[in-house]
Design a protein around this motif. Structure first.
Motif: not given
Length: 440
Positions: A199, A222-223, A226
């Protein structure tokens, strides 16, 4: 950011341009490519018979086997001296399919990919990390030329050497990364092993393609990073990457570059068009290619099209993300299922990692599927490495019931230790067929 007027043109304007370019292409292949002249003559079709986009259905289909039967240069529509680059498929199931490009083809392709990168969020002046493989595969050079055309500093890392990938991402601080979704997961896993948080990179957008991937895979990526993960589509026979691109604003279908390609969706059995929104086989006709124009190429990819205006403001036809390939479809006791469908539900289970393979076996006359997945490091630690622990058996049944209820097929589940499923530096191997006589 919209960088080409075709992206917001009216349907009438688009079809007028497409018809003009289709007629030019048909005349070119009829005169220059013996395969098409023979096919047109067999069907009793002349180039003059095409006076509307709707007349496309009069034209013959082109199959991958046709390209292989005319290996290497039988589909070229220009003199050899005009071809400045040659790409080819892997050829794992026979002769490779060979495609050629003139100088104008390369320029058009570069502009197409620049447009695609922009649709995904890339901007001039930023840095693009290109981890697609370079060589005969069109992905690496396709994204490379597109990045440069857009005005991005393009880093030609290619695939592999994951530690170096991570170092360059940290040091160069790119905003966009291009690779397969499975390889991006591989990079993330390596970063975590090094004690780094994915991230915290500079990455804002990922342009991912070359393999089917599910919405759950998108959410997972995406998690972890980010960022916004967008799908890019292309195939060497039609051009390469850039045929269509998902916008970062909506992430709701891939915008087709309609000034360069016509897209159809057909029933792969009847070969007739299917209604908008209905899944079928994607078929492409090139409109501007000089060296290697292609008519109604049956891609083998399953998807649908949508003609409604996207909330990003673009009016171009959108493809759905590819659901799978016809030759990857599993037929289990009369039920059709794609690996991406299994993936979609599999990745909703928090106790397993987003890495899996489907192993196909034949027991007597019946086909069996073994789903191999990995337990997370947390669960592995919690059970002290005991893979016979009751928690593992409970998880097996949970996965088995989920796939049975949602995909209507029975799979044997083999839960493995972390890092047991082979990692990919390119296209992920999702199906391992242990008996070539099994129908897939």
């Amino acid at each position: 950011m919209i960088i080409h007027e075709i992206e917001t043109a009216s349907r009438e304007e688009v079809e007028q341009l497409q018809l003009m370019r289709l007629q030019e292409t048909i005349n070119r292949v009829y005169k220059k490519v013996s395969f098409y002249k023979k096919k047109f003559d067999e069907l009793g079709v002349n180039p003059e018979d095409v006076s509307s986009i709707r007349d496309l259905i009069k034209l013959p289909f082109t199959l991958k086997k046709d390209l292989r039967e005319h290996y290497p240069f039988g589909f070229f529509a220009v003199n050899q001296s005009e071809v400045i680059r040659i790409h080819a498929s892997s050829g794992t199931s026979g002769k490779p399919t060979v495609v050629g490009y003139t100088k104008k083809d390369i320029k058009n392709w570069s502009e197409l990919v620049a447009r695609a990168i922009s649709i995904a969020g890339g901007k001039a002046g930023e840095i693009l990390h290109n981890a697609y493989g370079y060589g005969l595969f069109t992905g690496g050079l396709g994204l490379h030329y597109g990045g440069e055309e857009l005005g991005m500093a393009t880093v030609p890392v290619s695939g592999g050497n994951t530690d170096r990938q991570i170092t360059l991402i940290e040091d160069f601080k790119p905003t966009v990364i291009c690779c397969t979704p499975s390889y991006l997961l591989n990079i993330a896993e390596r970063m975590v092993k090094q004690g780094k948080d994915p991230k915290r990179t500079s990455l804002k957008y990922a342009i991912l393609g070359a393999e089917p991937w599910s919405e759950e895979m998108r959410r997972t990526i995406e998690k972890i990073f980010d960022l916004k993960a967008c799908d890019i589509y292309g195939l060497s026979e039609v051009m390469g990457p850039g045929v269509s691109m998902e916008c970062h604003e909506a992430q709701d279908g891939l915008h087709v570059a309609e000034d360069h390609f016509l897209v159809e969706v057909i029933d792969p059995n009847s070969l007739l068009p299917v209604p908008d929104g209905e899944d079928g086989e994607l078929v492409f006709t090139s409109l501007t290619k000089e060296a290697f124009p292609i008519i109604r190429y049956r891609s083998g990819d399953i998807g649908s099209i949508n003609r409604t205006k996207c909330k990003c403001g673009r009016t171009t036809i959108r493809m759905s993300r590819v659901k799978g390939r016809i030759d990857d479809m599993l037929i289990v006791r009369g039920v059709n299922v794609f690996p991406s469908e299994i993936e979609h539900f599999l990745l909703t289970i928090e106790e397993i990692e987003p890495h899996y393979q489907l192993h196909l076996f034949k027991k007597g006359s019946l086909q069996q599927i073994e789903l191999q997945v990995e337990v997370t490091e947390e669960i592995f630690s919690e059970i002290h490495g005991d893979m016979n622990h009751g928690k593992i058996n409970k998880l097996k049944k949970e996965i088995q019931n989920l796939i049975k209820n949602q995909c209507l097929v029975h799979v044997d589940v083999n839960i493995l230790q972390p890092k047991s499923v082979p990692r990919s530096e390119g296209k992920a191997v999702r199906i391992v067929n242990h008996n070539e006589s099994i129908k897939i």
